[in-house]
Design a protein around this motif. Structure first.
Motif, short mmCIF file in Angstrom:
data_model
loop_
_atom_site.label_atom_id
_atom_site.label_comp_id
_atom_site.label_asym_id
_atom_site.label_seq_id
_atom_site.Cartn_x
_atom_site.Cartn_y
_atom_site.Cartn_z
N ARG A 1 4.74 7.61 -1.98
CA ARG A 1 3.28 7.60 -2.05
C ARG A 1 2.73 6.53 -1.12
O ARG A 1 3.34 5.48 -0.91
CB ARG A 1 2.83 7.33 -3.48
CG ARG A 1 3.23 8.43 -4.47
CD ARG A 1 2.72 8.10 -5.86
NE ARG A 1 3.22 6.82 -6.34
CZ ARG A 1 4.39 6.67 -6.96
NH1 ARG A 1 5.17 7.72 -7.13
NH2 ARG A 1 4.78 5.48 -7.38
N HIS B 1 0.81 -1.22 0.00
CA HIS B 1 0.00 0.00 0.00
C HIS B 1 0.84 1.27 0.00
O HIS B 1 0.30 2.37 -0.18
CB HIS B 1 -0.91 0.03 1.24
CG HIS B 1 -1.92 -1.06 1.27
ND1 HIS B 1 -3.17 -0.94 0.71
CD2 HIS B 1 -1.86 -2.32 1.78
CE1 HIS B 1 -3.84 -2.06 0.89
NE2 HIS B 1 -3.08 -2.92 1.53
N ASP C 1 -1.35 5.23 0.95
CA ASP C 1 -2.76 5.46 1.20
C ASP C 1 -3.02 5.27 2.69
O ASP C 1 -2.07 5.10 3.48
CB ASP C 1 -3.62 4.52 0.36
CG ASP C 1 -3.27 3.05 0.55
OD1 ASP C 1 -2.64 2.73 1.59
OD2 ASP C 1 -3.61 2.23 -0.31
#
Length: 306
Positions: A161, A109, A163
């Motif tokens: 990056r 993730h 989430d």
């Protein structure tokens, strides 16, 4: 004639001597963090392997090796008693089982840099909570140096990056990284580095074996290739058996607060291992992060003034 008696003046209290940290007590921890950092590159070979099976084999081999080395060195291994079982089980759950799950699931993730930066925040937790568990006040110098080490490690790893799930896994990895050291503090006095390492590793191996049996097919062992077996061997011998002994020796010698600063070495070792294995020469942010980490370590490991 009455006279007044005067008591002799009290001598001024001597200043408290500075607490110096011998280099010989720090070197094992530095070496242990270098080995931990190198594991990032090696662990990539296990990306497609059955998670719990590979980790159970790793820790089972490490436990056997530690027991044989302890007997060869004449080191007595004491049987845990009372609450010691809980502390050691906590080390195994946090530092061996949940940590590996958090890292493997987290990179699905988030970019690896996100997980690494979260783990680099461990010096802050260790600098505050560790001394309290040891019955001492946190060192002001360590508290000021820990964020510097974190910033330097973040510069080395960069940003990535992620989430919401990635943030959650990163936070769990940070908690497990700190728990691996903090939960060992109450039992290091009686069991030492050898005892804590042996008991935590065999407990972790048993837990991971149970997870492997219940969640992965029986033929999972046959899915491991030559490169993956080599990775399991490297992780078992150097990153588990050797690194655990080195790390807990430093924690017992200098305390978890100062030892926690050395966790900033792991991201540097990871970057260096990546460069040596074809990842390219580090860029300017990595070199800047290296300088910041060294500055933080130097400041935090200096003796406290009176």
């Amino acid at each position: 004639m009455t006279g007044t008696s005067t008591s002799p003046p009290r001598p001024a209290p001597a200043p408290r001597p500075s607490v110096r940290v011998p280099v010989r007590d720090l070197l094992p921890g530095v070496a242990g963090m270098v080995l931990v950092g190198s594991s990032v590159t090696v662990s990539r070979s296990l990306a497609g392997a059955p998670l719990f099976t590979a980790q159970a084999l790793r820790y089972a081999a490490a436990a056997l090796l530690l027991v044989l080395l302890a007997r060869a060195a004449g080191v007595p291994l004491l049987r845990p008693r009372g609450r010691e079982w809980l502390w050691l089980a906590g080390v195994a759950v946090s530092g061996l089982v949940l940590f590996n799950v958090a890292v493997v699931r987290g990179v699905a993730h988030a970019e690896p840099a996100v997980i690494a930066v979260a783990m680099a925040c461990a010096p802050v937790l260790l600098g505050v909570v560790g001394p309290l568990l040891e019955g001492r006040r946190p060192s002001r110098r360590v508290l000021l140096a820990a964020p510097v080490v974190v910033v330097g490690a973040a510069l080395v790893e960069g940003s990535g990056r992620t989430d919401a799930a990635g943030v959650g896994w990163a936070a769990l990895a940070l908690a497990c990284e700190a728990g691996f050291t903090l939960l060992a503090v109450p039992v290091l006095g009686r069991h030492g580095a050898w005892g804590v390492s042996v008991h935590a590793v065999w407990m972790g191996a048993a837990m991971l074996a149970g997870l492997a049996v219940s969640t992965e097919p029986p033929a999972a062992v046959t899915e491991l290739g030559a490169a993956q077996w080599a990775a399991v061997g490297y992780l078992a011998v150097l990153v588990t058996a050797v690194a655990f002994l080195l790390w807990y020796r430093t924690v017992a010698a200098v305390g978890s607060g100062r030892a926690g600063l050395l966790t900033g070495v792991a991201p540097l070792a990871a970057a260096g291992a990546g460069a040596l294995t074809g990842g390219g020469v580090p860029g300017p942010p990595v070199w800047l992060g290296l300088a910041v980490v060294i500055a933080g370590l130097t400041a935090g490991l200096r003796p406290d003034s009176a």
